[in-house]
Structure formats: structure tokens, C-alpha cells
Design a protein around this motif. Structure first.
Motif, PDB file in Angstrom:
ATOM      1  N   UNK A   1      -2.698  -8.401  -6.755  1.00  0.00           N
ATOM      2  CA  UNK A   1      -2.774  -7.333  -5.614  1.00  0.00           C
ATOM      3  C   UNK A   1      -2.525  -5.887  -6.474  1.00  0.00           C
ATOM      4  N   UNK A   2      -3.516  -5.005  -6.320  1.00  0.00           N
ATOM      5  CA  UNK A   2      -3.425  -3.973  -6.955  1.00  0.00           C
ATOM      6  C   UNK A   2      -2.886  -2.790  -6.033  1.00  0.00           C
ATOM      7  N   UNK A   3      -1.870  -1.995  -6.307  1.00  0.00           N
ATOM      8  CA  UNK A   3      -1.346  -1.265  -5.043  1.00  0.00           C
ATOM      9  C   UNK A   3      -1.288   0.104  -5.909  1.00  0.00           C
ATOM     10  N   UNK A   4      -2.007   1.212  -5.052  1.00  0.00           N
ATOM     11  CA  UNK A   4      -2.495   2.602  -5.320  1.00  0.00           C
ATOM     12  C   UNK A   4      -0.875   3.268  -5.567  1.00  0.00           C
ATOM     13  N   UNK A   5       0.022   2.581  -5.104  1.00  0.00           N
ATOM     14  CA  UNK A   5       1.287   3.337  -4.980  1.00  0.00           C
ATOM     15  C   UNK A   5       2.301   2.865  -6.161  1.00  0.00           C
ATOM     16  N   UNK A   6       3.517   3.250  -6.174  1.00  0.00           N
ATOM     17  CA  UNK A   6       4.387   2.722  -7.131  1.00  0.00           C
ATOM     18  C   UNK A   6       4.788   1.192  -6.634  1.00  0.00           C
ATOM     19  N   UNK A   7       4.660   1.091  -5.375  1.00  0.00           N
ATOM     20  CA  UNK A   7       5.175  -0.199  -5.134  1.00  0.00           C
ATOM     21  C   UNK A   7       5.365  -0.184  -3.468  1.00  0.00           C
ATOM     22  N   UNK A   8       5.624  -1.526  -2.775  1.00  0.00           N
ATOM     23  CA  UNK A   8       5.661  -1.809  -1.454  1.00  0.00           C
ATOM     24  C   UNK A   8       6.887  -1.209  -0.853  1.00  0.00           C
ATOM     25  N   UNK A   9       6.697  -0.485   0.154  1.00  0.00           N
ATOM     26  CA  UNK A   9       8.088   0.142   0.940  1.00  0.00           C
ATOM     27  C   UNK A   9       9.025  -0.993   1.068  1.00  0.00           C
ATOM     28  N   UNK A  10       8.423  -2.227   1.472  1.00  0.00           N
ATOM     29  CA  UNK A  10       9.225  -3.128   1.895  1.00  0.00           C
ATOM     30  C   UNK A  10       9.460  -4.316   0.748  1.00  0.00           C
TER      31      UNK A  10
END
Lengths: 186, 994, 98
Positions: free
Chosen positions: B334-343
Motif C-alpha cells: 500500500x503506497x500512501x501519498x500522505x505521511x500515513x493513515x488518519x485512522x
């Protein structure tokens, strides 16, 4: 005289089905002008009918108000009057109209009549918006029509008045629109 | 062969007991009832579905929601059908389109390598000069950019329209729409619920709203049951609402019917479009939106075997990964454009199952397999929120990539109503405001995404709708939702390009930026120059990216840039549905059947049908000549029921006519007629007719067939202002009319039985009478349109056929000949009578057409009087003249030009061959100095042949009007036709009229 | 499709109506100069704002007045022309009321 629409007369089976009948030879007359309501009163008919309402006077027929000063008198069970249409004033400011000859009279009955009419007419004719006693002067299949919602022989019906030159056209459009509702009834 | 499908709860829409097959590109494909063509193909691991429009790149499914152009296919019936909307069961034969060779080996795919020679605006720039070069290249380009093959043999199907009235129209049957519909119906409103899918539920049918994935199912079950059971809700599925028009007029098409929905209020629960991430080769088959993968799994139970990479711009993509894991897919990363999931729960749920996570990272480039038509691997790089790309982090083999960069509200319907889209930097998304009265939003179109918020928002919209309707609603509270779903810059430019912004139109990042560089700063101009958003997906997946790119390229905010105007239709719609069942009102006179029996050729006259002539079409000229001859030498009869008729009754009838028509009418004696010319306020002749004074207070006025409605309308309006004491009634249809004309006309009337003195002394020319003819009440006008002794008989329309039959019987001994409109036109032309509308146009004033004699200048007022006076004081610019030509000359036609020294000075308005005169005769506008009889005018006829016509005095025929006073030429046999009418009895002729 | 409220027949599709142009006051045709007459006959004000217009409900032939904002196309009010035209108009006296 045979019904000019005999060849088009269309009756499906079953109580749910739509039936279109030709009343072109039934009696109708009209009066218009500032003296129209007085004339009605003098004949013992109600003149306080609001525009676009129709009132059943039992054996004296139906009185339909198209404006404050225009009334049509409809006798579905009487033959067309054989006298020539009057053109002279019937009373002060009460001019007779030639409804017998200017407008054809079709009568539509059957449960889904409002849904069927929605294929031809932009006015909501469902019971909620168009209860018994209501009249709509509107357009049907691109031609002008007066639609009256009244009882006839203990059944709620729509009387449709169209220009007599458009009677065959209007009946054709109605019968085409009716066919989907009557398929199961036949 | 069919690969295994996933067990329940996956594959909700397929019936595993009913296998179906169809062919795609000649190959047999198996699936199940409930499959679409696409889901069945994917079930067989066939991912290449189409070739792109410009570069012929391989394309596979993107949205699986019918919202993109990647699955356009050809069926034998039609081109450009969306395979993801075609039921596999009903579509036996499918092929790809837009390729040369085969879909798999498209020779046009060479164009992809030539991409740098095909920059944005290529067509505009390359084919602009030299002139004509486009026509040379056009055929090659059209072949390469083909969009399937139209089936020219297809039979049109019957389609029609129906109004549908409701209090609340809810568009979209997802969680918001279902809640809105239910709340509104429970409050007493009549509700219409419309959804474009074959089932209700929207995202509840596929989307995972919570980490455990347990919320959507029960919620859907409960809502669906309640909505289906409620009698106040009518549900239309497989139905598309394609526009919003004023006062909540919504075209909704379903099957072969277009519903014209008229709602009092309207809740838009249209949802939102998931947005792709823009990176190199982001269009390879195998790359699709997260929601598309969810639909594939949940609806169709198709589980691809290849490893999956999820590219996340929000938490929703994490939940997609969880659903994929539940379905047994291998999630490679899973590649996240953000620093990480909010949850954080989502992160741990994935890591627990061993899914490698890359944060603050993106897929920078996708790589194809050896065939070039399928995703094989992705290259993952570090990235920032502003689109800059850092270190190469990994190279991950995979056959599947699901991505979600956020959501764009399905704003189209709201924007049709004038709503505004504004961009919010804090959540990197658009929202809608400034909605028209009575329009409400609910759910993700209202920028709400958590299930709880969406459902609450739906109920709120339902309550707000009730409030609009004046029904008891309960408190309406704004719904809040803090979930952030949009990434601010999911756009990653690659030096080698091929990062697609618009898949339909093959537009890359540089194409959009170059449009701005070339000076097209405005988003509307960018669209027109680059064609972005013009394809079938109408910017659903490209508008947001384009707005962001243009904003950055032009140093503006995304709000300032905005998106292009959304106009109807939302989705492509069949033209047959717009046409519907065509209504062409046709008016028939009361004598229609008589004409048909007599073999008339019916021709249109406005909406009427009139006999042109009687006889077979091939004998037209002979028939007209015979009919004309009968009128000139014996007697003829024509149905003129289509003439307009207006009754004016009351003490002010004469005063009113005096103001409307040009002539004076106050002193017209009872029993007389007068020619009536109508001018409009500009002094232009707009109608004419005959005014008959039947009584002191009663005029009967005729008007032209096509003009009467307007004349009547204008009369009513004038008297609305003048308040004169009279009644104006349009009696056109109440009266039929028959014109009996010819030297023997009087004799025929007498033979039919008439209680009036018809002699020349007793009933002179231009007189009118009311009397009994053949036992019928008739208004008789002695007028002479065709130039012979004649009587116009106006009879109540239901009696017309009886009168016709009586006249036919009475005229038998006189060889009474029915004649048609074509004959009448010839006869009146011989007589020089104009037809308003044919011999006049929008500029013709009385002076030009020789009608000054019909003007009364002494009256205090008539409509157009002042203008007529002004025009009369100016030199004439043209004049209507009669002309004749020898029979050897080419016959001019209506509209042919009249030339003078090479300049146009007028045109021919009528022209016929006159058998009576054995010459060609006509009317034409000519220069006033050429109007003297005996002079000559030049008419340019067909093929530019100029003829010199002689100007002639009018009328051509019977200039002294002697024919009007002729007596009978032939004595009748003493035969008395028996009137056969039931109308004959006047026993009931009392004044009691009801 | 837009809905218009007919004072006689109630709310109807705009396709049931015929437009009759702006409500103008006619200058006295006997006394006004040519340019004033031409302005009356050929010109519409064409300003953005509330305009007063003639409309007819076609099936019932009923004329009425509508006040409409031509910028927003909102129909603000419809009413019987009797409100504006209360007295009989006569042209008998040259120079008199038109």
C-alpha cells in the motif's frame, strides 16, 4: 348521424382498462360576457362556480366555468340541439358560444387515466392535484384542450374538449397512449 | 473458460446458477447472469478492452461505473456502447472499436511513439495553412480516430415521453438518497427516487465504510426494505436524470421512455467521482479506481490472481485493501501519498496481515508486460504534498493497481441550476453553493463521506424538502464531517510524460500546461484548445486535475480557475428519446371524408389538409385546367372551411373593427360586406379578409387560414386595453364554409332550396345574408375571390357534410365541379387578387401592393395608421406588379429575383400558367418606375436564365368585373333535391338553449 | 421547463404561453412626431431590471401582465390587465387621450 370517430372507438376489457367515448353528438352550449352569470341565475343555475370548476346539476346537466364570465352547459345524455346556433345576445351582455360545433367532446374513463394523460399533457391530473370538479384549460399532444373531471354514471371521468377539426388527431394520440394500459385487459 | 468466482458476500449481482456466454472479438466468453460484458471479460482475465482515441494506447476498465470511455465497444446494433453497462446476458456479440488489425495488435498503436509530433492543438495548428490541406489529411485522420461503425440499417424503435409529478425528486439511490427519500415520504411527501444503476444502494453495495466492514450490509438491508415498502416512494432504477431545468423539470430516461419529471423540490444525492492519481502510464490496463475494484469484487465476485498495489490518497483506499485481503487477493503493497493513515487502526489492520506500507510515497511510473497491454510492475518513489518526487523506494511487480486520490462531487445537475463550485484549500476539494430555490444536496455530493454523516445528511435533506413543501419536518441541522478524503496534489510529472489527465482525449500533464503557456489562461479556453473534458466522461476524472494544473501554471487559486461549465446532458442520450413520439397536429375540415371519396389530392395548408385538386397526381395539370374551366364557364365549389372566422358582437363591434382594420366600418350597412385589411403597428399588411355586418351589433369577419390565430390574439389584446363593449369569438372551427362560384352558382343555390332572394337585385355583389339553404342555417356572403359570380356559404360545422351533399345533388344538372386550392390559386391570380403571406412579406405596406384604396385616412385611429401615413409620405422602394410571359418562355417560380441593371429590385411572389389566357401570368415586386403596364421587367429564372416579362395591368382576367353580375348560362332541369338532414326540423327553435 | 403562474389557470409550463412583448404606452398617434412614433413601434427598452410584459395563456386565450426580472428570469408577479387598464379608451378627439 354515426359517430365520426366510430372507426377509432376503443374499448379494452376489464374494469381497470381505459375507455374513450365520443360525445360529439351530445348537447353542449356556452355563454360568455358580463351578463353570463346573471343569465345562469335567471335559469335557476348556480353562477357562483369558480373559474375552472365544473358543477353537476343532475338532470340539468353539468355547468362548467372557464372564467368569471364564461360558462358551458353540458348534457352528456341529450342529443345535439337541432336548432341553429344563436348569435344574438341571450340577455344583456350574454353572448352564446358555438360549443356544439366548435369543440368535439371525448370522454375518458378508467383507473389509470391520469397516468395515461401524463403521456400527452403537462398538467398533473392525478386525484391529489386535480380532484373531482376541477377543470384544466391546457394542451394535450400539442393542441389546446379543456379537461373536466366529473362523475358520469357513477364513475369519475375526464371530459376532453378539443377543437372539432382536431378530433381525429386527438383521438388518435389518445388511443396510441392508451394501448400500453389496455394490453393486459384485452 | 470461466475462472472461479468468489463466494458470498462477494458477487452479489451474479446468479451462479445461470452461466451465460457471448463473443468478444470472435472469442467465446463465459460469465453469469448479472455480469456485465466487462465483468465477464475480467472474470476471464481479459483486461484490454479498447484503444484510446488519439494514440491508440491499450485501455482497460477505470471506474466500472459507466463514467469513463475506456470500455466503449461495438455491438452489431450500435457503436460506442459502454461495455460496463451492457448485460452479458443480452449482448451476444461484442467487438472492440477504433483499431487497425486487431484490438490486441492495433497497427495504429505506432501513433503512441509519434506522440511528441502530436502536441496539444496539433490539428488546429498543423492544418491551418495552406488552405485546403485539411481536406487532404481529413480522411486519414478520420480513419485513425474512428469511433466504431454506425449501423445504417437499424430500425428506429418506438420511444415516448411521460410526465411524472412528485413533491420530492431524489436523484441517486445511495445511502444519502435512500435516507432522504424515506424521511420525506414519512413526512407525507410523494417521492420519486431515481438511480442510474439496476439496483438501489449506491456505495453501500460495494464500499467499505468501516475497518471491520460490517456497517454497510445491515444499513443497506434496512434502508432498501423500508424504501421498497413505502407507498409514498416511487423507485426508478436503470434510470438516468440527465439534466436539471428551471423549476425542477428533470428529464429522466429509462429504457425507451423519457420521463419529464416535474418536482416541487429536488434532492441531489448524486454522489461523487473518485479521482485517479496522475503518473506515468497511469492508463495501463490493470490500473483502476479503488471503487472499481470494490465493485468488481462485491458485485461480480471476480478476483484477479495478480498481486495488487493500492495507491492511497485517503483512508478509504486502506479499506479497499482490506476488502481485497478478505477476497483473498495478494496485496503487494500500500503506497500512501500522505505521511500515513488518519485512522491508526487501518494501518495496524494492514500491517497485521503483512502488507508492506510506503508512506509519503507515490507510484511514479507503471510498467507494462511484454505485450505492452497489461500492468506488470510499478516503481515507487518518495513524494511531497506538492508533487515533487524523491528517491526510488521500490520496484514492485503487480498486475493490479487500485488508486484513490480523492473525490469530486457529481456537480453537474447542481451546476445546471446555477450552483457555484468553490475550492477549499484546507480540504483540497470543491463544494457546491448558491443552489436554486428548492434544490438540496445530500451525501458525498455535499462533501460528506463517513457513513454516519452521509445518512444524517440524507435525513436532513429529507426534512429540508418537507420544510420547503410546508410540511411538518422537524429540525434541520447542518451535518458535519471532518474526514479529509482529498490529496492536494496527486499529480506527478515525469520527464518522459504519458501521465494522463484525460483518458478520453489522451491528454497528458504537458498538454494542459502548454495550453496555458500558449496563452489560454481561462479554463474554458483551455478546454476548447486542448479538448480536455470534451470526451464521454465529461471531465469527471479530469476537471479537478486540470483546474489544479492551470491554477499553478497561471499563479491563481483553484477557486479562481474553477471548472468548465457543466451543461446538459450529463450522459450521452439517444436522440430517439428526445424526439419521443412525435406529435404533428393535423386539422381536418368537416368535409375531409367527402374530399377523399372524390379522389382529392390533399395538401398541407398550415396544420390543415386541403384538397389541392381532384384527380390522380399524374393528371395534375389537366385536373386543374378542368376545374378552372368549370368555374369560368359553369359552376364549381370549394371547401373554404379553413378560412378563419371571428364573430364580433356587442354595441362596440363596429367601433372595434374601425380601429383594427384599415377601412371604415361604422357606416357599413347591415347586410353588406367590406374587404378588411389588417396592418400591424409598423404599417405592414399582416392579414386580410371580409367583414360582414350581419346585424347592427354583429360582424362576422373572415381571416386567412394561417393568420386567424394571430388576428384573434391581437384583437383580444387590443380590447384588453381599450375596454370596448363587445365579445370577440374565434368561430373558425364552429363554421365550415363552401364557396360556390361560376356563372351557374346562383342556379345551383336555388336548386338546393333557399329561402332568400338570390337575384342580382335582391342579393347584390358584396351583400351578406343569413338564411336557410337546403334546410340548413347558413350565412351567405356574395364575394368573388376567384372572379366569378359566387357565394360563400358558412354553415355550422356539424351540418357541413349535409350542405355539401345537397349542393352536389342540386348541382348535378349543372355539372357542378368541386375544385381544389391549386385551382383556386390560379383563378385568383388571373383575377389579380393577392394572398397575404404569399404576395406580401414582412415589409409590405399598403402602398406597395396597391391597397391604398382600402385605407381610410379620416378615421381617428386604426392600428398601423400612423405608420401607414408616414410610409405613404416616402418614395416607394418597390411595387407589386402583374407580369405576363409567352408560353414558350421558361416559367418563373416564386422567389425568383427581379433584376434591374444587374441589381436585385424584387422577386416573383406568384406565377402560374393560365389556361384561360393561354399565357404565363404572375405577380412580382419591381422597381416603382417599371410598374406601368406595357413596360418590361427582367426575371432571373432557373440556371440564371433571364427573361423579359411584360408588365400587365391587373386583373389579368375580366378587368371590368363583369363576371360578378352574370346570370345563369344554362337553365336547370326541374329537379328538386330532397334535403336529407335531421337538421331540417326547426320544431325546437325556441330561445331556450339548454 | 419554466413554470409561469397564469392569474386564471394557475401554474403552467411556459410552453402553454405566448409572449406579447413589453407593455408600452402608445404616444398619441395624431400629435407625436415621427421619431417618437418610431421609438414606440420599433424599440424595446432592453435595460436589465424588472420588465412588464404581455403574456397570453394560449389554450384559454387569456391575456395578462407579468413582471419579470430579465437578468435572473424570475417572474415576480402576474396579474389581470384590468389592474393597469381600468377605463375605456377612445380616439374620438384628436390630441386627446390615447
Amino acid at each position: 348521424m354515426a359517430s365520426p370517430l366510430q372507426s377509432l372507438a376503443f374499448e379494452g376489457g376489464g374494469n381497470e382498462a381505459l375507455v374513450l367515448r365520443d360525445f360529439r353528438l351530445a348537447r353542449r352550449a356556452g355563454v360568455r360576457g358580463p351578463g353570463a352569470s346573471d343569465l345562469l341565475t335567471s335559469h335557476g343555475l348556480p353562477a357562483d362556480i369558480a373559474p375552472n370548476r365544473i358543477s353537476d346539476q343532475s338532470d340539468r346537466g353539468l355547468v362548467m366555468a372557464l372564467s368569471q364570465r364564461e360558462f358551458w352547459l353540458l348534457h352528456p345524455d341529450a342529443a345535439a340541439s337541432s336548432q341553429q346556433p344563436d348569435s344574438a345576445a341571450l340577455a344583456a351582455g350574454a353572448w352564446p358560444l358555438y360549443c356544439q360545433h366548435s369543440h368535439a367532446w371525448l370522454m375518458l374513463s378508467g383507473e389509470p387515466k391520469a397516468a395515461m394523460m401524463a403521456k400527452l399533457c403537462g398538467v398533473d391530473l392525478g386525484d391529489g392535484a386535480f380532484p373531482l370538479g376541477q377543470v384544466a384549460q391546457t394542451q394535450m399532444a400539442h393542441v389546446s384542450v379543456v379537461i373536466a373531471h366529473h362523475d358520469y354514471q357513477n364513475e369519475a371521468v375526464f371530459s376532453l374538449f378539443v377543437d372539432q377539426s382536431l378530433a381525429e388527431y386527438a383521438a388518435g394520440a389518445l388511443i396510441d397512449a392508451m394501448s400500453e394500459f389496455n394490453q393486459s385487459g384485452i | 473458460m470461466t475462472r472461479g468466482r468468489l463466494p458470498a458476500p462477494f458477487g452479489q449481482h451474479i446468479d451462479r446458477e445461470r452461466p451465460v456466454t457471448f463473443t468478444f472479438e470472435g472469442e467465446t466468453i463465459s460469465g453469469y447472469a448479472g455480469d456485465t460484458v466487462v465483468s465477464a471479460l475480467l472474470g476471464e482475465d481479459r483486461w484490454l478492452l479498447s484503444r484510446s482515441f488519439k494514440y491508440h494506447r491499450p485501455r482497460g476498465p477505470l471506474s466500472l461505473a459507466g463514467h469513463d470511455a475506456n470500455t466503449l465497444v461495438q455491438t452489431p446494433e450500435a457503436a460506442n456502447r459502454l461495455a460496463e453497462e451492457l448485460p452479458a446476458e443480452d449482448t451476444p456479440v461484442v467487438t472492440g472499436q477504433n483499431y487497425w488489425g486487431s484490438l490486441d495488435k492495433d497497427r495504429f498503436s505506432l501513433l503512441d511513439r509519434l506522440g511528441r509530433f502530436l502536441p496539444v492543438g496539433f490539428y488546429y495548428r498543423a492544418f491551418f495553412k495552406p488552405q485546403g490541406i485539411w481536406h487532404f489529411w481529413e480522411r486519414f485522420i478520420r480513419a485513425a480516430a474512428g469511433l466504431g461503425v454506425a449501423n445504417l440499417a437499424v430500425q428506429p424503435t418506438y420511444s415516448d415521453k411521460q410526465y411524472l409529478f412528485c413533491d420530492v425528486a431524489v436523484i441517486g439511490g445511495g445511502p444519502a438518497g435512500l435516507n432522504a427519500a424515506l424521511t420525506a415520504a414519512e413526512g407525507g411527501a410523494q417521492v420519486l427516487l431515481v438511480d442510474e444503476n439496476p439496483y438501489l444502494g449506491g456505495a453501500l453495495t460495494y464500499h467499505r465504510f468501516d475497518t471491520a466492514g460490517t456497517e454497510a450490509g445491515p444499513c443497506l438491508e434496512q434502508l432498501r426494505t423500508a424504501v421498497t415498502a413505502h407507498s409514498g416512494i416511487r423507485v426508478l432504477t436503470d434510470a438516468t436524470c440527465n439534466a436539471w431545468f428551471s423549476d425542477h423539470y428533470l428529464p429522466v430516461f429509462q429504457g425507451q421512455r423519457l420521463f419529464k419529471v416535474r418536482a416541487r423540490t429536488c434532492v441531489l444525492a448524486t454522489g461523487s467521482s473518485e479521482q485517479p492519481v496522475v503518473f506515468r502510464n497511469n492508463d495501463l490496463p490493470g490500473i483502476l479506481l479503488c471503487s472499481a475494484l470494490e465493485r468488481l469484487l462485491m458485485h461480480h465476485g471476480v478476483a484477479p490472481e495478480q498481486p495488487l498495489v493500492v495507491l492511497a490518497g485517503n483512508d478509504a483506499a486502506y479499506r479497499t485493501a482490506l476488502t481485497a485481503l478478505d477476497a483473498g487477493l495478494t496485496v503487494a503493497a500500500l503506497v500512501d501519498l500522505r505521511p500515513g493513515a488518519n485512522d491508526p487502526a487501518l494501518t495496524s489492520a494492514l500491517t497485521e496481515q503483512g502488507v508492506p506500507l510506503y508512506t509519503q510515497a507515490t507510484v511514479y511510473q507503471a510498467e507494462a508486460d511484454a505485450s505492452g497491454t497489461r500492468l506488470a510492475a510499478v516503481r515507487v518513489h518518495a513524494c511531497s504534498d506538492e508533487g515533487t518526487v524523491g528517491d526510488d523506494l521500490a520496484h514492485i511487480p503487480c498486475g493490479l493497481l487500485a488508486m484513490s486520490a480523492g473525490y469530486m462531487p457529481a456537480y453537474q445537475l447542481a451546476c445546471h441550476g446555477g450552483a457555484q463550485l468553490s475550492y477549499h484549500d484546507d480540504r483540497a476539494g470543491f463544494s457546491l453553493s448558491n443552489l436554486p430555490q428548492g434544490m438540496l444536496l445530500a451525501g458525498s455530493v455535499n462533501s460528506l463521506h463517513s457513513l454516519e454523516a452521509v445518512c444524517a445528511d440524507g435525513r436532513n435533506a429529507g426534512r429540508a424538502a418537507l420544510e420547503q413543501l410546508g410540511l411538518d419536518a422537524g429540525a434541520v441541522e447542518a451535518t458535519e464531517c471532518s474526514e479529509r478524503v482529498n490529496h492536494p496534489w496527486p499529480i506527478f510529472k515525469h520527464p518522459k510524460g504519458r501521465e494522463f489527465v484525460d483518458f478520453d482525449e489522451d491528454l497528458q500533464i504537458k498538454d494542459i500546461i502548454n495550453s496555458a503557456r500558449l496563452g489560454y489562461r481561462d479554463i474554458q479556453l483551455v478546454k476548447r484548445y486542448s479538448t480536455v473534458g470534451m470526451g464521454p466522461s465529461q471531465g469527471r476524472h479530469s476537471a479537478l486535475t486540470t483546474a489544479r494544473l492551470i491554477a499553478r501554471a497561471t499563479d491563481r487559486t483553484v477557486s479562481d480557475t474553477g471548472v468548465t461549465t457543466a451543461r446538459p446532458p450529463v450522459k450521452p442520450e439517444p436522440l430517439g428519446l428526445i424526439a419521443g413520439r412525435r406529435f404533428h397536429p393535423i386539422r381536418r375540415t368537416s368535409l375531409h371524408d367527402r374530399h377523399l371519396t372524390l379522389g382529392a389530392q390533399m395538401i398541407p395548408a398550415g396544420s390543415w389538409r386541403r384538397p389541392g385538386f381532384y384527380g390522380r397526381p399524374e393528371q395534375r395539370l389537366a385536373a386543374i385546367a378542368r376545374e378552372a374551366q368549370a368555374v369560368r364557364s359553369g359552376v364549381g365549389m370549394i371547401d373554404v372551411s379553413t378560412l378563419g372566422g371571428i364573430d364580433l358582437r356587442g354595441p362596440d363591434a363596429a367601433e372595434f373593427l374601425n380601429r383594427i382594420y384599415t377601412y371604415g366600418f361604422l357606416k357599413l350597412p347591415v347586410g353588406r360586406t367590406r374587404y378588411a385589411v389588417l396592418t400591424n403597428e409598423q404599417g405592414v399588411v399582416v392579414d386580410d379578409g371580409v367583414a360582414a355586418r350581419l346585424g347592427e351589433d354583429h360582424f362576422y369577419v373572415t381571416a386567412t387560414t394561417t393568420g386567424v390565430d394571430r388576428v384573434y390574439r391581437d384583437m383580444l389584446r387590443w380590447n384588453t386595453q381599450w375596454r370596448l363593449e363587445l365579445d370577440i369569438a374565434n368561430v373558425t372551427s364552429a363554421y365550415a364554409a363552401i364557396n360556390v362560384a361560376g356563372p351557374n352558382s346562383r342556379a345551383v343555390l336555388e336548386a338546393a332550396g333557399c329561402d332568400l332572394d338570390l337575384s342580382a337585385a335582391g342579393f347584390p355583389y358584396l351583400a351578406c345574408r343569413e338564411g336557410q339553404l337546403a334546410g340548413l342555417p347558413v350565412r351567405l356572403l356574395r364575394v368573388g375571390f376567384v372572379g366569378e359570380l359566387g357565394f360563400e356559404l358558412h354553415v355550422p360545422s356539424l351540418m357541413a357534410a349535409t350542405l355539401w351533399d345537397s349542393l352536389m345533388a342540386a348541382g348535378e344538372d349543372y355539372d357542378l365541379q368541386p375544385f381544389g386550392v391549386e385551382t383556386q390559386r390560379l383563378l385568383r391570380l388571373e383575377k389579380g387578387h393577392i394572398i397575404v403571406g404569399q404576395d406580401t412579406d414582412g415589409m409590405s405596406h399598403p402602398g406597395e401592393i396597391g391597397l391604398n384604396w382600402a385605407i381610410n385616412n379620416k378615421k381617428p385611429f386604426f392600428v398601423g395608421g400612423r405608420s401607414v401615413t408616414i410610409l405613404a409620405g416616402q418614395p416607394l422602394k418597390r411595387q407589386l406588379v402583374g407580369f405576363t410571359l409567352g408560353t414558350g418562355a421558361p416559367q418563373p417560380k416564386e422567389g425568383h429575383l427581379v433584376l434591374r441593371d444587374g441589381a436585385i429590385v424584387g422577386n416573383v411572389t406568384s406565377c402560374e400558367y393560365s389556361p384561360t389566357l393561354d399565357r404565363i401570368i404572375g405577380l412580382a415586386y419591381a422597381h416603382p418606375s417599371d410598374s406601368e403596364p406595357g413596360g418590361s421587367i427582367t426575371i432571373r429564372t432557373d440556371d440564371g436564365v433571364c427573361v423579359a416579362a411584360e408588365v400587365a395591368a391587373l386583373p389579368f382576367y375580366d378587368p371590368d368585373n363583369a363576371r360578378q353580375t352574370l346570370c345563369a348560362l344554362k337553365q336547370p332541369r326541374p329537379a328538386w333535391p330532397a334535403p336529407c338532414s335531421r337538421w331540417h326540423s326547426r320544431a325546437a327553435a325556441t330561445r331556450l338553449w339548454f | 421547463m419554466k413554470i409561469m403562474h397564469c392569474p386564471l389557470n394557475g401554474p403552467r409550463n411556459i410552453s402553454e404561453f405566448t409572449y406579447g412583448g413589453q407593455v408600452h404606452t402608445m404616444p398619441d398617434p395624431k400629435t407625436c412626431d415621427d421619431p417618437s412614433w418610431a421609438r414606440y413601434v420599433f424599440y424595446e427598452d432592453n435595460d436589465i431590471g424588472i420588465v412588464r410584459e404581455w403574456w397570453q395563456h394560449t389554450p384559454s386565450s387569456y391575456w395578462f401582465i407579468a413582471e419579470r426580472h430579465n437578468g435572473s428570469d424570475d417572474i415576480l408577479r402576474t396579474y389581470d390587465p384590468g389592474e393597469l387598464f381600468t377605463d375605456r379608451v377612445d380616439f374620438q378627439t384628436p390630441g386627446g387621450e390615447s
